[in-house]
Design a protein around this motif. Sequence first.
Motif, PDB file in Angstrom:
ATOM      1  N   THR A  61       0.683   5.248  18.478  1.00  0.00           N
ATOM      2  CA  THR A  61       0.410   3.791  18.253  1.00  0.00           C
ATOM      3  C   THR A  61       1.475   3.028  17.127  1.00  0.00           C
ATOM      4  OG1 THR A  61      -1.407   4.032  16.602  1.00  0.00           O
ATOM      5  CG2 THR A  61      -2.118   3.901  19.077  1.00  0.00           C
ATOM      6  N   ALA A  62       1.500   1.937  16.857  1.00  0.00           N
ATOM      7  CA  ALA A  62       2.257   1.169  16.302  1.00  0.00           C
ATOM      8  C   ALA A  62       1.587   1.658  14.903  1.00  0.00           C
ATOM      9  CB  ALA A  62       2.342  -0.324  16.426  1.00  0.00           C
ATOM     10  N   ARG A  63       0.273   1.631  14.441  1.00  0.00           N
ATOM     11  CA  ARG A  63      -0.155   1.949  13.291  1.00  0.00           C
ATOM     12  C   ARG A  63       0.057   3.407  12.865  1.00  0.00           C
ATOM     13  NH1 ARG A  63      -1.089  -0.782   8.918  1.00  0.00           N
ATOM     14  NH2 ARG A  63      -2.777  -2.266   9.576  1.00  0.00           N
ATOM     15  N   GLU A  64      -0.050   4.224  13.874  1.00  0.00           N
ATOM     16  CA  GLU A  64       0.045   5.612  13.432  1.00  0.00           C
ATOM     17  C   GLU A  64       1.804   5.727  13.137  1.00  0.00           C
ATOM     18  OE1 GLU A  64      -3.401   7.100  16.546  1.00  0.00           O
ATOM     19  OE2 GLU A  64      -1.236   7.286  17.272  1.00  0.00           O
ATOM     20  N   LEU A  65       2.749   5.140  13.805  1.00  0.00           N
ATOM     21  CA  LEU A  65       3.969   5.262  13.268  1.00  0.00           C
ATOM     22  C   LEU A  65       4.049   4.850  11.714  1.00  0.00           C
ATOM     23  CD1 LEU A  65       5.601   3.961  16.632  1.00  0.00           C
ATOM     24  CD2 LEU A  65       5.535   6.403  15.514  1.00  0.00           C
ATOM     25  N   GLU A  66       3.476   3.584  11.525  1.00  0.00           N
ATOM     26  CA  GLU A  66       3.562   3.153  10.081  1.00  0.00           C
ATOM     27  C   GLU A  66       3.080   4.289   9.020  1.00  0.00           C
ATOM     28  OE1 GLU A  66       3.094  -1.581  10.354  1.00  0.00           O
ATOM     29  OE2 GLU A  66       1.149  -0.501  10.280  1.00  0.00           O
ATOM     30  N   VAL A  67       1.727   5.094   9.582  1.00  0.00           N
ATOM     31  CA  VAL A  67       1.340   5.814   8.736  1.00  0.00           C
ATOM     32  C   VAL A  67       2.139   7.209   8.596  1.00  0.00           C
ATOM     33  CG1 VAL A  67      -0.596   7.676   8.363  1.00  0.00           C
ATOM     34  CG2 VAL A  67      -1.025   5.256   9.026  1.00  0.00           C
ATOM     35  N   LEU A  68       2.968   7.385   9.536  1.00  0.00           N
ATOM     36  CA  LEU A  68       4.053   8.303   9.592  1.00  0.00           C
ATOM     37  C   LEU A  68       5.058   8.087   8.584  1.00  0.00           C
ATOM     38  CD1 LEU A  68       4.252   9.974  13.028  1.00  0.00           C
ATOM     39  CD2 LEU A  68       3.813  11.456  10.920  1.00  0.00           C
ATOM     40  N   VAL A  69       5.681   6.983   8.647  1.00  0.00           N
ATOM     41  CA  VAL A  69       6.616   6.618   7.764  1.00  0.00           C
ATOM     42  C   VAL A  69       6.370   6.798   6.268  1.00  0.00           C
ATOM     43  CG1 VAL A  69       8.057   4.637   7.089  1.00  0.00           C
ATOM     44  CG2 VAL A  69       7.756   5.100   9.588  1.00  0.00           C
ATOM     45  N   CYS A  70       4.883   6.514   6.178  1.00  0.00           N
ATOM     46  CA  CYS A  70       4.496   6.559   4.819  1.00  0.00           C
ATOM     47  C   CYS A  70       4.469   8.094   4.314  1.00  0.00           C
ATOM     48  CB  CYS A  70       2.999   5.916   4.581  1.00  0.00           C
ATOM     49  SG  CYS A  70       3.017   4.170   4.653  1.00  0.00           S
ATOM     50  N   ILE A  71       3.807   8.874   5.449  1.00  0.00           N
ATOM     51  CA  ILE A  71       4.019  10.337   4.910  1.00  0.00           C
ATOM     52  C   ILE A  71       5.205  10.833   4.720  1.00  0.00           C
ATOM     53  CG2 ILE A  71       3.318  12.387   5.998  1.00  0.00           C
ATOM     54  CD1 ILE A  71       1.118  11.250   7.635  1.00  0.00           C
ATOM     55  N   ALA A  72       6.206  10.377   5.313  1.00  0.00           N
ATOM     56  CA  ALA A  72       7.605  10.760   5.128  1.00  0.00           C
ATOM     57  C   ALA A  72       8.085  10.270   3.922  1.00  0.00           C
ATOM     58  CB  ALA A  72       8.583  10.176   6.307  1.00  0.00           C
ATOM     59  N   GLU A  73       7.622   9.250   3.080  1.00  0.00           N
ATOM     60  CA  GLU A  73       7.813   8.940   1.857  1.00  0.00           C
ATOM     61  C   GLU A  73       7.090   9.626   1.059  1.00  0.00           C
ATOM     62  OE1 GLU A  73       7.604   4.844   1.594  1.00  0.00           O
ATOM     63  OE2 GLU A  73       8.994   4.450   3.493  1.00  0.00           O
ATOM     64  N   ALA A  74       6.203  10.675   1.393  1.00  0.00           N
ATOM     65  CA  ALA A  74       5.469  11.480   0.450  1.00  0.00           C
ATOM     66  C   ALA A  74       4.344  10.683  -0.235  1.00  0.00           C
ATOM     67  CB  ALA A  74       6.186  12.248  -0.482  1.00  0.00           C
ATOM     68  N   MET A  75       4.011   9.787   0.508  1.00  0.00           N
ATOM     69  CA  MET A  75       2.672   9.097   0.019  1.00  0.00           C
ATOM     70  C   MET A  75       1.310   9.590   0.129  1.00  0.00           C
ATOM     71  SD  MET A  75       3.926   5.097   1.057  1.00  0.00           S
ATOM     72  CE  MET A  75       2.756   4.254   0.336  1.00  0.00           C
ATOM     73  N   SER A  76       0.565   9.339  -0.853  1.00  0.00           N
ATOM     74  CA  SER A  76      -0.840   9.740  -0.778  1.00  0.00           C
ATOM     75  C   SER A  76      -1.783   9.207  -0.028  1.00  0.00           C
ATOM     76  CB  SER A  76      -1.640  10.051  -2.245  1.00  0.00           C
ATOM     77  OG  SER A  76      -1.817   8.391  -2.670  1.00  0.00           O
ATOM     78  N   ASN A  77      -2.868   9.494   0.467  1.00  0.00           N
ATOM     79  CA  ASN A  77      -3.796   8.633   1.393  1.00  0.00           C
ATOM     80  C   ASN A  77      -4.109   7.462   0.573  1.00  0.00           C
ATOM     81  OD1 ASN A  77      -3.608  10.642   3.000  1.00  0.00           O
ATOM     82  ND2 ASN A  77      -5.933  11.173   2.751  1.00  0.00           N
ATOM     83  N   ALA A  78      -4.361   7.344  -0.749  1.00  0.00           N
ATOM     84  CA  ALA A  78      -4.743   6.254  -1.374  1.00  0.00           C
ATOM     85  C   ALA A  78      -3.596   5.178  -1.181  1.00  0.00           C
ATOM     86  CB  ALA A  78      -5.191   6.554  -2.936  1.00  0.00           C
ATOM     87  N   GLN A  79      -2.144   5.468  -1.635  1.00  0.00           N
ATOM     88  CA  GLN A  79      -1.094   4.784  -1.437  1.00  0.00           C
ATOM     89  C   GLN A  79      -0.731   4.233  -0.089  1.00  0.00           C
ATOM     90  OE1 GLN A  79       1.481   7.926  -3.134  1.00  0.00           O
ATOM     91  NE2 GLN A  79       1.946   6.854  -5.063  1.00  0.00           N
ATOM     92  N   ILE A  80      -1.045   4.899   0.878  1.00  0.00           N
ATOM     93  CA  ILE A  80      -1.065   4.585   2.321  1.00  0.00           C
ATOM     94  C   ILE A  80      -2.031   3.602   2.429  1.00  0.00           C
ATOM     95  CG2 ILE A  80      -1.145   4.937   4.682  1.00  0.00           C
ATOM     96  CD1 ILE A  80      -0.041   8.037   3.962  1.00  0.00           C
ATOM     97  N   ALA A  81      -3.256   3.691   2.183  1.00  0.00           N
ATOM     98  CA  ALA A  81      -4.302   2.650   2.258  1.00  0.00           C
ATOM     99  C   ALA A  81      -3.880   1.288   1.366  1.00  0.00           C
ATOM    100  CB  ALA A  81      -5.656   3.232   1.794  1.00  0.00           C
ATOM    101  N   ASN A  82      -3.216   1.641   0.286  1.00  0.00           N
ATOM    102  CA  ASN A  82      -3.206   0.106  -0.348  1.00  0.00           C
ATOM    103  C   ASN A  82      -1.821  -0.472   0.380  1.00  0.00           C
ATOM    104  OD1 ASN A  82      -3.151  -1.354  -2.687  1.00  0.00           O
ATOM    105  ND2 ASN A  82      -1.086  -0.643  -2.993  1.00  0.00           N
ATOM    106  N   ARG A  83      -0.834   0.207   0.767  1.00  0.00           N
ATOM    107  CA  ARG A  83       0.385  -0.371   1.557  1.00  0.00           C
ATOM    108  C   ARG A  83      -0.227  -1.191   2.599  1.00  0.00           C
ATOM    109  NH1 ARG A  83       5.940   2.434   3.067  1.00  0.00           N
ATOM    110  NH2 ARG A  83       6.235   2.065   0.483  1.00  0.00           N
ATOM    111  N   LEU A  84      -0.994  -0.374   3.585  1.00  0.00           N
ATOM    112  CA  LEU A  84      -1.127  -1.043   4.827  1.00  0.00           C
ATOM    113  C   LEU A  84      -2.503  -1.956   4.928  1.00  0.00           C
ATOM    114  CD1 LEU A  84      -0.454   2.004   7.338  1.00  0.00           C
ATOM    115  CD2 LEU A  84       1.081   0.291   6.266  1.00  0.00           C
ATOM    116  N   PHE A  85      -3.139  -2.014   3.683  1.00  0.00           N
ATOM    117  CA  PHE A  85      -4.412  -2.826   3.733  1.00  0.00           C
ATOM    118  C   PHE A  85      -5.511  -2.431   4.664  1.00  0.00           C
ATOM    119  CE2 PHE A  85      -2.225  -5.469   0.875  1.00  0.00           C
ATOM    120  CZ  PHE A  85      -2.799  -6.754   0.590  1.00  0.00           C
TER     121      PHE A  85
END
Length: 231
Positions: free
Chosen positions: A159-183
Amino acid sequence: MTGPALESITVCLADDHTLMRDGIREMLSTEPEFRVVGEAPSGHDAIALVARLRPDVLLLDVEMPGPGPVAVIRQVRAMAPTTRVVVLTMHDDAEMVHQLLDAGAVAYLLKTILREELIAAVRSVVRRPAQNNILLAVSRETVQQLDRQKARSEGTPLTARELEVLVCIAEAMSNAQIANRLFITEATVKRHLTNIYAKLQAVSRVDAIRKATAARLIKPAGEQPPYSAPA
């Protein structure tokens, strides 16, 4: 020093159960940026309320007297295009999800979600509309049914949201950082990661990025465009 206060998010509640409206109002009242400006016990009342108040968000139940939810959503979208319709229901049904999202709802949430997830979803559809075209909080089976339909139509399993999460993972972001970025909440991030691993048959974050890159679902980490938050 504190930053500038966020502009209020106005919300209308549409549910024929007074106790449910009271509970949601109390939950939202714990966040200073939310302001519940109206309540409706029927589809007709919900439409009239939106026409009069033009709230940022309409939280809509699907089983109320009056027009069905599809008709309510379409009328609301026609007369108040900036009002974001968030469905909040007990029905975990893929066909209903499909119908209501097609009608113009931006989120489909189950009433079993956590308080934090509801608050994050309502905030996200207003603060970051360009970052989440659709928010779902349904069972894994329902998500899988919807994703299979999406994959057949678009040629990608994510899904579009899962692709957003993947991009964040590729930037080596933590779960907390991903949650903060994507609200979204960290629990939602973990749920997306579980779905990503299952769809890509990956065993780790590194494996998921490798397989997604090989399938050209995302660009290699060094080629990702810089993230910019919406204004």
